[in-house]
Motif scaffolding. Structure first.
Motif, short mmCIF file in Angstrom:
data_model
loop_
_atom_site.label_atom_id
_atom_site.label_comp_id
_atom_site.label_asym_id
_atom_site.label_seq_id
_atom_site.Cartn_x
_atom_site.Cartn_y
_atom_site.Cartn_z
N HIS A 1 -3.12 9.71 1.33
CA HIS A 1 -2.37 8.59 1.88
C HIS A 1 -1.41 9.03 2.98
O HIS A 1 -1.29 8.35 4.00
CB HIS A 1 -1.63 7.82 0.78
CG HIS A 1 -2.52 6.84 0.07
ND1 HIS A 1 -3.25 7.18 -1.04
CD2 HIS A 1 -2.84 5.56 0.37
CE1 HIS A 1 -3.99 6.12 -1.41
NE2 HIS A 1 -3.75 5.13 -0.57
N HIS B 1 -7.59 -1.87 -1.82
CA HIS B 1 -6.18 -2.21 -1.62
C HIS B 1 -5.77 -2.03 -0.15
O HIS B 1 -4.73 -2.54 0.27
CB HIS B 1 -5.26 -1.41 -2.57
CG HIS B 1 -5.29 0.07 -2.39
ND1 HIS B 1 -5.41 0.96 -3.44
CD2 HIS B 1 -5.19 0.85 -1.29
CE1 HIS B 1 -5.39 2.19 -2.99
NE2 HIS B 1 -5.25 2.16 -1.68
N TRP C 1 -10.44 2.19 0.11
CA TRP C 1 -10.15 1.53 -1.17
C TRP C 1 -9.85 0.05 -0.85
O TRP C 1 -9.25 -0.26 0.19
CB TRP C 1 -8.93 2.17 -1.85
CG TRP C 1 -9.18 3.50 -2.49
CD1 TRP C 1 -9.65 4.63 -1.89
CD2 TRP C 1 -8.96 3.84 -3.87
NE1 TRP C 1 -9.73 5.65 -2.80
CE2 TRP C 1 -9.31 5.19 -4.03
CE3 TRP C 1 -8.48 3.12 -4.97
CZ2 TRP C 1 -9.22 5.85 -5.25
CZ3 TRP C 1 -8.38 3.78 -6.20
CH2 TRP C 1 -8.75 5.13 -6.32
N ASP D 1 -8.86 4.86 4.98
CA ASP D 1 -8.85 4.53 3.55
C ASP D 1 -9.79 3.35 3.33
O ASP D 1 -9.62 2.31 3.96
CB ASP D 1 -7.40 4.15 3.16
CG ASP D 1 -7.21 3.91 1.66
OD1 ASP D 1 -8.20 3.74 0.94
OD2 ASP D 1 -6.04 3.90 1.23
N TRP E 1 -12.81 7.46 0.95
CA TRP E 1 -12.19 7.79 2.22
C TRP E 1 -13.28 8.16 3.22
O TRP E 1 -14.24 8.84 2.85
CB TRP E 1 -11.24 8.99 2.04
CG TRP E 1 -10.16 8.72 1.04
CD1 TRP E 1 -10.23 8.88 -0.33
CD2 TRP E 1 -8.84 8.22 1.32
NE1 TRP E 1 -9.04 8.50 -0.91
CE2 TRP E 1 -8.17 8.09 0.08
CE3 TRP E 1 -8.18 7.87 2.48
CZ2 TRP E 1 -6.86 7.63 -0.02
CZ3 TRP E 1 -6.87 7.40 2.39
CH2 TRP E 1 -6.22 7.29 1.16
N HIS F 1 0.83 -1.20 0.00
CA HIS F 1 0.00 0.00 0.00
C HIS F 1 0.87 1.27 0.00
O HIS F 1 0.64 2.20 -0.77
CB HIS F 1 -0.90 -0.05 1.24
CG HIS F 1 -2.05 0.89 1.23
ND1 HIS F 1 -3.02 0.89 2.19
CD2 HIS F 1 -2.40 1.89 0.37
CE1 HIS F 1 -3.91 1.83 1.92
NE2 HIS F 1 -3.55 2.46 0.83
#
Ligand code: FE2
Length: 205
Positions: free
Chosen positions: A78, A163, A161, A159, A126, A27
């Motif tokens: 991020h 991933h 997402w 996060d 997010w 990540h």
């Protein structure tokens, strides 16, 4: 001045049992790293090579350069996400605890709302704890969208997402979100952001 991929504030294995070192390395190194590389290439093309990441986000938003905006906002989000996690147990400051009580009733109600918003967000995005017009609130943003440049002040983010959780929790986003809220949320970071915001936008009593 190029945007850099800041090192993680903890070892990649520090969050294990909730988020694996494999997920963190991939990540941070591959996903976040790729956003940083791409924003540097695109910012150069847009003659923004000397701008800060926040300036690039605002400029891209203004010029409707979606390609640059996505990479820059993802790079910023991020960095904020890594700081929103902590290896050890942290607690909200007394001031933030009072604001949580005022806005949500208690921590359990905040966690419930945050978990529902993060789990229920359709697709990538997010889930933010924000200071918005003097009140705390939970909001989600879609894809790369970010509070940067707006009037809401982010205190912490999760996060959502795939991933961020797929290797560890497969399709069970809720399990990942609840693990973050129960064990990894960096309340020291959220409290610092709250205290800084309070200096000029929010009267903390
Ligand atoms: Fe991510």
């Amino acid at each position: 001045m190029a945007i850099i991929l800041s090192p993680l504030p903890y070892a990649a294995a520090a969050l294990e049992s909730h988020i694996s070192a494999e997920t963190i390395k991939l990540h941070h190194g591959k996903h976040h790293g790729s956003y940083v590389d791409k924003v540097n290439a695109l910012a150069k093309e847009a003659k923004l090579a000397d701008a800060t990441l926040e300036e690039i986000i605002s400029a891209a938003r203004k010029s409707k350069d979606q390609k640059l905006f996505n990479q820059a906002a993802q790079a910023w989000n991020h960095g904020f996400y890594w700081s929103s996690l902590a290896a050890g147990k942290t607690r909200p400051s007394a001031e933030l605890t009072a604001a949580i009580k005022d806005s949500f009733g208690d921590r359990a109600a905040l966690d419930k709302q945050w978990s529902a918003a993060a789990t229920g967000h359709f697709g990538s995005g997010w889930a933010w704890l924000l200071l918005s017009k003097g009140k705390l609130s939970i909001e989600t943003t879609h894809d790369a969208e970010t509070p940067v440049g707006g009037s809401d002040i982010p205190l912490a983010v999760i996060d959502v997402w795939e991933h961020a959780y797929y290797l560890d929790h497969r399709n069970k986003r809720q399990a990942y979100v609840e693990a973050v809220l129960a064990h990894l949320l960096n309340w020291d970071f959220a409290s610092e952001n709250f205290a800084r915001a309070g200096q000029w936008t929010y009267p903390v009593n």
